[in-house]
Design a protein around this motif. Structure first.
Motif, PDB file in Angstrom:
ATOM      1  N   LEU A  24      -8.221   6.287  -8.472  1.00 20.31           N
ATOM      2  CA  LEU A  24      -7.654   5.005  -8.892  1.00 20.31           C
ATOM      3  C   LEU A  24      -6.140   5.064  -8.968  1.00 20.31           C
ATOM      4  CD1 LEU A  24     -10.156   3.861 -11.669  1.00 20.31           C
ATOM      5  CD2 LEU A  24      -9.898   2.927  -9.376  1.00 20.31           C
ATOM      6  N   SER A  25      -5.603   6.212  -9.385  1.00 21.98           N
ATOM      7  CA  SER A  25      -4.148   6.355  -9.478  1.00 21.98           C
ATOM      8  C   SER A  25      -3.515   6.303  -8.098  1.00 21.98           C
ATOM      9  CB  SER A  25      -3.799   7.683 -10.153  1.00 21.98           C
ATOM     10  OG  SER A  25      -4.298   7.712 -11.470  1.00 21.98           O
ATOM     11  N   VAL A  26      -4.133   6.986  -7.140  1.00 22.73           N
ATOM     12  CA  VAL A  26      -3.643   6.939  -5.765  1.00 22.73           C
ATOM     13  C   VAL A  26      -3.802   5.532  -5.203  1.00 22.73           C
ATOM     14  CG1 VAL A  26      -4.022   7.782  -3.409  1.00 22.73           C
ATOM     15  CG2 VAL A  26      -4.135   9.367  -5.340  1.00 22.73           C
ATOM     16  N   GLY A  27      -4.916   4.887  -5.604  1.00 28.39           N
ATOM     17  CA  GLY A  27      -5.224   3.559  -5.073  1.00 28.39           C
ATOM     18  C   GLY A  27      -4.326   2.460  -5.585  1.00 28.39           C
ATOM     19  N   MET A  28      -3.491   2.773  -6.577  1.00 32.42           N
ATOM     20  CA  MET A  28      -2.571   1.745  -7.042  1.00 32.42           C
ATOM     21  C   MET A  28      -1.586   1.363  -5.930  1.00 32.42           C
ATOM     22  SD  MET A  28      -3.299   0.717  -9.972  1.00 32.42           S
ATOM     23  CE  MET A  28      -4.414   1.183 -11.283  1.00 32.42           C
ATOM     24  N   GLY A  29      -1.454   2.294  -4.968  1.00 28.16           N
ATOM     25  CA  GLY A  29      -0.618   1.985  -3.808  1.00 28.16           C
ATOM     26  C   GLY A  29       0.852   1.851  -4.170  1.00 28.16           C
ATOM     27  N   ARG A  30       1.551   1.118  -3.381  1.00 25.32           N
ATOM     28  CA  ARG A  30       2.986   0.947  -3.599  1.00 25.32           C
ATOM     29  C   ARG A  30       3.275  -0.534  -3.829  1.00 25.32           C
ATOM     30  NH1 ARG A  30       1.965   1.004   1.711  1.00 25.32           N
ATOM     31  NH2 ARG A  30       2.940  -0.589   3.015  1.00 25.32           N
ATOM     32  N   PRO A  31       4.290  -0.852  -4.579  1.00 20.03           N
ATOM     33  CA  PRO A  31       4.635  -2.260  -4.791  1.00 20.03           C
ATOM     34  C   PRO A  31       5.150  -2.888  -3.500  1.00 20.03           C
ATOM     35  CG  PRO A  31       6.300  -0.832  -5.710  1.00 20.03           C
ATOM     36  CD  PRO A  31       5.176   0.058  -5.289  1.00 20.03           C
ATOM     37  N   ASP A  32       4.751  -4.089  -3.217  1.00 19.67           N
ATOM     38  CA  ASP A  32       5.186  -4.808  -2.023  1.00 19.67           C
ATOM     39  C   ASP A  32       5.360  -6.273  -2.410  1.00 19.67           C
ATOM     40  OD1 ASP A  32       5.945  -5.305   0.512  1.00 19.67           O
ATOM     41  OD2 ASP A  32       4.138  -4.482   1.472  1.00 19.67           O
ATOM     42  N   ARG A  33       5.847  -7.079  -1.483  1.00 17.31           N
ATOM     43  CA  ARG A  33       6.026  -8.497  -1.764  1.00 17.31           C
ATOM     44  C   ARG A  33       5.255  -9.328  -0.750  1.00 17.31           C
ATOM     45  NH1 ARG A  33      10.194  -9.945  -5.257  1.00 17.31           N
ATOM     46  NH2 ARG A  33      11.572  -8.258  -5.896  1.00 17.31           N
ATOM     47  N   ASP A  34       4.659 -10.417  -1.258  1.00 19.60           N
ATOM     48  CA  ASP A  34       3.980 -11.316  -0.334  1.00 19.60           C
ATOM     49  C   ASP A  34       4.981 -12.339   0.202  1.00 19.60           C
ATOM     50  OD1 ASP A  34       4.428 -13.029  -2.410  1.00 19.60           O
ATOM     51  OD2 ASP A  34       2.321 -13.225  -3.006  1.00 19.60           O
ATOM     52  N   SER A  35       4.478 -13.346   0.917  1.00 16.45           N
ATOM     53  CA  SER A  35       5.360 -14.334   1.538  1.00 16.45           C
ATOM     54  C   SER A  35       6.168 -15.140   0.519  1.00 16.45           C
ATOM     55  CB  SER A  35       4.536 -15.297   2.410  1.00 16.45           C
ATOM     56  OG  SER A  35       3.533 -15.931   1.617  1.00 16.45           O
ATOM     57  N   SER A  36       5.644 -15.286  -0.684  1.00 18.52           N
ATOM     58  CA  SER A  36       6.352 -16.053  -1.711  1.00 18.52           C
ATOM     59  C   SER A  36       7.364 -15.207  -2.469  1.00 18.52           C
ATOM     60  CB  SER A  36       5.341 -16.655  -2.705  1.00 18.52           C
ATOM     61  OG  SER A  36       4.670 -15.624  -3.403  1.00 18.52           O
ATOM     62  N   MET A  41       0.149  -5.324  -4.615  1.00 14.41           N
ATOM     63  CA  MET A  41      -0.098  -3.902  -4.467  1.00 14.41           C
ATOM     64  C   MET A  41      -0.671  -3.632  -3.083  1.00 14.41           C
ATOM     65  SD  MET A  41       0.958  -2.663  -7.250  1.00 14.41           S
ATOM     66  CE  MET A  41       0.366  -0.995  -7.109  1.00 14.41           C
ATOM     67  N   ALA A  42       0.033  -2.832  -2.312  1.00 17.08           N
ATOM     68  CA  ALA A  42      -0.460  -2.486  -0.985  1.00 17.08           C
ATOM     69  C   ALA A  42      -1.557  -1.447  -1.124  1.00 17.08           C
ATOM     70  CB  ALA A  42       0.679  -1.934  -0.133  1.00 17.08           C
ATOM     71  N   GLY A  43      -2.654  -1.612  -0.397  1.00 19.86           N
ATOM     72  CA  GLY A  43      -3.760  -0.681  -0.510  1.00 19.86           C
ATOM     73  C   GLY A  43      -4.375  -0.387   0.836  1.00 19.86           C
ATOM     74  N   ASP A  44      -5.237   0.614   0.884  1.00 16.54           N
ATOM     75  CA  ASP A  44      -5.925   1.022   2.086  1.00 16.54           C
ATOM     76  C   ASP A  44      -7.402   0.688   1.922  1.00 16.54           C
ATOM     77  OD1 ASP A  44      -7.558   3.273   3.610  1.00 16.54           O
ATOM     78  OD2 ASP A  44      -5.613   3.065   4.607  1.00 16.54           O
ATOM     79  N   SER A  45      -7.996   0.093   2.966  1.00 13.00           N
ATOM     80  CA  SER A  45      -9.387  -0.334   2.865  1.00 13.00           C
ATOM     81  C   SER A  45     -10.334   0.849   2.668  1.00 13.00           C
ATOM     82  CB  SER A  45      -9.794  -1.115   4.116  1.00 13.00           C
ATOM     83  OG  SER A  45      -9.636  -0.320   5.277  1.00 13.00           O
ATOM     84  N   ARG A  46     -10.055   1.972   3.348  1.00 11.29           N
ATOM     85  CA  ARG A  46     -10.907   3.145   3.188  1.00 11.29           C
ATOM     86  C   ARG A  46     -10.812   3.711   1.773  1.00 11.29           C
ATOM     87  NH1 ARG A  46      -8.814   6.559   8.235  1.00 11.29           N
ATOM     88  NH2 ARG A  46      -6.905   5.616   7.418  1.00 11.29           N
ATOM     89  N   LEU A  47      -9.590   3.681   1.227  1.00  8.15           N
ATOM     90  CA  LEU A  47      -9.407   4.156  -0.138  1.00  8.15           C
ATOM     91  C   LEU A  47     -10.131   3.245  -1.118  1.00  8.15           C
ATOM     92  CD1 LEU A  47      -8.054   6.172  -2.012  1.00  8.15           C
ATOM     93  CD2 LEU A  47      -6.030   4.719  -2.033  1.00  8.15           C
ATOM     94  N   GLN A  48     -10.064   1.956  -0.881  1.00  8.03           N
ATOM     95  CA  GLN A  48     -10.768   1.015  -1.746  1.00  8.03           C
ATOM     96  C   GLN A  48     -12.276   1.211  -1.677  1.00  8.03           C
ATOM     97  OE1 GLN A  48      -9.317  -2.776  -0.409  1.00  8.03           O
ATOM     98  NE2 GLN A  48      -7.329  -2.552  -1.432  1.00  8.03           N
ATOM     99  N   MET A  49     -12.783   1.532  -0.494  1.00  7.46           N
ATOM    100  CA  MET A  49     -14.209   1.816  -0.353  1.00  7.46           C
ATOM    101  C   MET A  49     -14.578   3.086  -1.123  1.00  7.46           C
ATOM    102  SD  MET A  49     -14.890   0.918   3.679  1.00  7.46           S
ATOM    103  CE  MET A  49     -16.559   1.558   3.596  1.00  7.46           C
TER     104      MET A  49
END
Length: 201
Positions: A24-36, A41-49
């Motif tokens: 879960l700590s690794v899965g927090m990913g890195r901060p990112d910004r959306d279009s607004s 939080m940027a994440g990886d689908s395999r990590l989320q699985m």
């Protein structure tokens, strides 16, 4: 088979929280910004699985363990054995809670959204990790009461404290030490009576 289950399930409960914490700590990913421009939080689908799979495994282990502990209590497992596992798990979870507290502080220090996300996840995890050993403690207190090693009032008080953070560790240690001490005294008394009975015969 019963002995294997009785040993494997508590060990899994000791290992899985730390494995889940790391994932879960690794899965927090890195901060990112959306279009607004808002933080996401940027994440990886395999990590989320992987996270989902470990969470499901943990929940299944917890449910099976609850059923197993209740069965063992009904089958006559001693209060001392139940409270020993309870105390060991509570003590082994202390580093996890310290790590969780550090992650929360680090999240808030980095950026507000991360802090809120981390504290939410950690709170849910803390509640989930509090329950399994507390079931051992609850069943152990019930068993100790039936074995006349704890009074009803003390058993009820310790059972309630088992579901309160921090105090649950104190209750686990006090419960085991009390039951172990009384079990030891009972053995000594039985050993002292044995020569007298042999002499009379």
């Amino acid at each position: 088979m019963k002995k294997v289950i009785g040993i494997v399930t508590p060990i899994l409960l000791l290992i899985l929280p730390y494995l889940l914490f790391v994932v879960l700590s690794v899965g927090m990913g890195r901060p990112d910004r959306d279009s607004s421009g808002a933080y996401i939080m940027a994440g990886d689908s395999r990590l989320q699985m992987t996270q989902t799979a470990i969470c499901i495994v943990y929940v299944v282990v917890v449910l099976l363990n609850v059923v197993w502990v209740i069965y063992q209590t009904a089958a006559g497992t001693s209060a001392q054995a139940l409270l020993l596992w309870d105390m060991l798990m509570k003590l082994c979870y202390i580093p996890y809670y310290l790590l969780a507290a550090f992650m929360v502080l680090a999240g808030f220090a980095t950026f507000m959204f991360g802090g809120v996300a981390i504290i939410g996840v950690m709170w849910i995890a803390d509640v989930l990790f509090l329950i399994p050993p507390s079931i051992y403690g609850l069943c152990g207190c019930i068993r100790a009461c039936s074995e006349k090693k704890l009074s009803v009032g003390v058993a009820v008080a310790l059972s309630i404290l088992h579901f309160i953070f921090v105090l649950d560790v104190v209750a686990a240690v006090v419960g085991f030490c009390t039951v172990h001490g009384r079990h030891k005294r009972q053995k000594q008394m039985e050993a002292a009576r044995q020569p007298q009975m042999t002499y009379r015969n």
